[in-house]
Motif scaffolding. Structure first.
Motif, PDB file in Angstrom:
ATOM      1  N   ARG A  10      80.690  47.974  -2.257  1.00  0.00           N
ATOM      2  CA  ARG A  10      81.929  48.506  -2.852  1.00  0.00           C
ATOM      3  C   ARG A  10      83.041  47.952  -1.905  1.00  0.00           C
ATOM      4  O   ARG A  10      83.451  48.296  -0.950  1.00  0.00           O
ATOM      5  CB  ARG A  10      81.568  50.110  -2.640  1.00  0.00           C
ATOM      6  CG  ARG A  10      82.932  50.819  -3.373  1.00  0.00           C
ATOM      7  CD  ARG A  10      82.903  52.340  -2.735  1.00  0.00           C
ATOM      8  NE  ARG A  10      81.715  52.906  -3.540  1.00  0.00           N
ATOM      9  CZ  ARG A  10      81.142  54.014  -2.943  1.00  0.00           C
ATOM     10  NH1 ARG A  10      81.717  54.615  -1.595  1.00  0.00           N
ATOM     11  NH2 ARG A  10      79.847  54.489  -3.457  1.00  0.00           N
ATOM     12  N   LEU A  12      86.603  47.500  -0.662  1.00  0.00           N
ATOM     13  CA  LEU A  12      87.537  48.459  -0.578  1.00  0.00           C
ATOM     14  C   LEU A  12      88.769  47.677  -0.544  1.00  0.00           C
ATOM     15  O   LEU A  12      89.801  48.230  -0.904  1.00  0.00           O
ATOM     16  CB  LEU A  12      87.465  48.848   0.991  1.00  0.00           C
ATOM     17  CG  LEU A  12      86.094  49.576   1.041  1.00  0.00           C
ATOM     18  CD1 LEU A  12      85.845  49.695   2.517  1.00  0.00           C
ATOM     19  CD2 LEU A  12      85.765  50.807   0.307  1.00  0.00           C
ATOM     20  N   TRP A  71      89.896  56.231   1.586  1.00  0.00           N
ATOM     21  CA  TRP A  71      89.113  55.093   1.135  1.00  0.00           C
ATOM     22  C   TRP A  71      87.712  55.713   0.267  1.00  0.00           C
ATOM     23  O   TRP A  71      87.274  56.642   0.900  1.00  0.00           O
ATOM     24  CB  TRP A  71      88.608  54.383   2.351  1.00  0.00           C
ATOM     25  CG  TRP A  71      90.023  53.587   2.965  1.00  0.00           C
ATOM     26  CD1 TRP A  71      90.838  54.346   3.927  1.00  0.00           C
ATOM     27  CD2 TRP A  71      90.580  52.508   2.537  1.00  0.00           C
ATOM     28  NE1 TRP A  71      91.666  53.472   4.327  1.00  0.00           N
ATOM     29  CE2 TRP A  71      91.537  52.186   3.647  1.00  0.00           C
ATOM     30  CE3 TRP A  71      90.190  51.509   1.552  1.00  0.00           C
ATOM     31  CZ2 TRP A  71      92.529  51.158   3.379  1.00  0.00           C
ATOM     32  CZ3 TRP A  71      91.249  50.358   1.441  1.00  0.00           C
ATOM     33  CH2 TRP A  71      92.395  50.175   2.425  1.00  0.00           C
ATOM     34  N   THR A  73      84.696  55.555   1.037  1.00  0.00           N
ATOM     35  CA  THR A  73      83.549  55.084   1.734  1.00  0.00           C
ATOM     36  C   THR A  73      82.621  55.942   1.653  1.00  0.00           C
ATOM     37  O   THR A  73      81.450  55.821   2.646  1.00  0.00           O
ATOM     38  CB  THR A  73      84.248  54.962   3.309  1.00  0.00           C
ATOM     39  OG1 THR A  73      85.055  56.084   3.663  1.00  0.00           O
ATOM     40  CG2 THR A  73      85.158  53.477   3.192  1.00  0.00           C
TER      41      THR A  73
END
Length: 175
Positions: A10, A12, A71, A73
């Protein structure tokens, strides 16, 4: 972006996009009397964390850090970087709060001079640190709690340095 074994990356921060790292700021050893200095330079292949580390006046580190934010995450098992280094050792740093000072988590990685590398750092490899010293008994890094990212050079590596960053991503399970 697939990585195999049921994991995907993913993205960021895509540093190849103009302005992607515009909110990252240097935090060098001048905060404690040292004279090291660093900056981020934009380029077509990403950004370059560059400068000079000096051991004078008790210094010895240079770093850059993103502005704090939430974020995506959640569920990450590792953080992945696409970098081109200069043969020196660097750290990816993360913080779980938006404060300037306090505990940060760090994981080190080696670079090969002039070569692009894909570096994957498992969350379990991140060590809690406060002003360069380990924090005994600190909880393990939780992916969902990450608020800032940074790059650091330390460990008495005096002299000029350059680390190019093309991408920062979270490795998460598919689904």
């Amino acid at each position: 972006m697939a990585t195999g074994a049921g994991l995907v990356l993913r993205v960021l921060v895509d540093c190849t996009l103009a302005g992607a790292c515009a909110d990252w700021r240097p935090i060098d050893d001048g905060v404690m009397g040292g004279v090291s200095h660093s900056r981020l330079e934009a380029g077509t292949e990403g950004v370059a964390f560059t400068g000079v580390v000096s051991l004078d006046y008790g210094g010895g580190f240079a770093s850059v850090r993103s502005a704090p934010r939430r974020w995506p995450t959640d569920g990450a098992t590792a953080l992945a970087l696409r970098v081109r280094g200069d043969g020196k050792r660097y750290k990816l740093t993360v913080r779980t709060d938006g404060g300037f000072d306090g505990v940060q988590y760090q994981a080190s990685f080696e670079t090969r001079a002039g070569e692009w590398q894909d570096v994957e750092l498992p969350l379990a490899a991140f060590v809690a640190s406060f002003r360069g010293r380990r924090v005994p008994g600190a909880p393990p890094l939780e992916a969902a709690a990450i608020r800032t990212f940074g790059l650091m050079i330390s460990e008495k590596q005096a002299g000029p340095f350059r680390l190019e960053l093309a991408r920062l991503a979270a490795s998460v399970a598919e689904g």
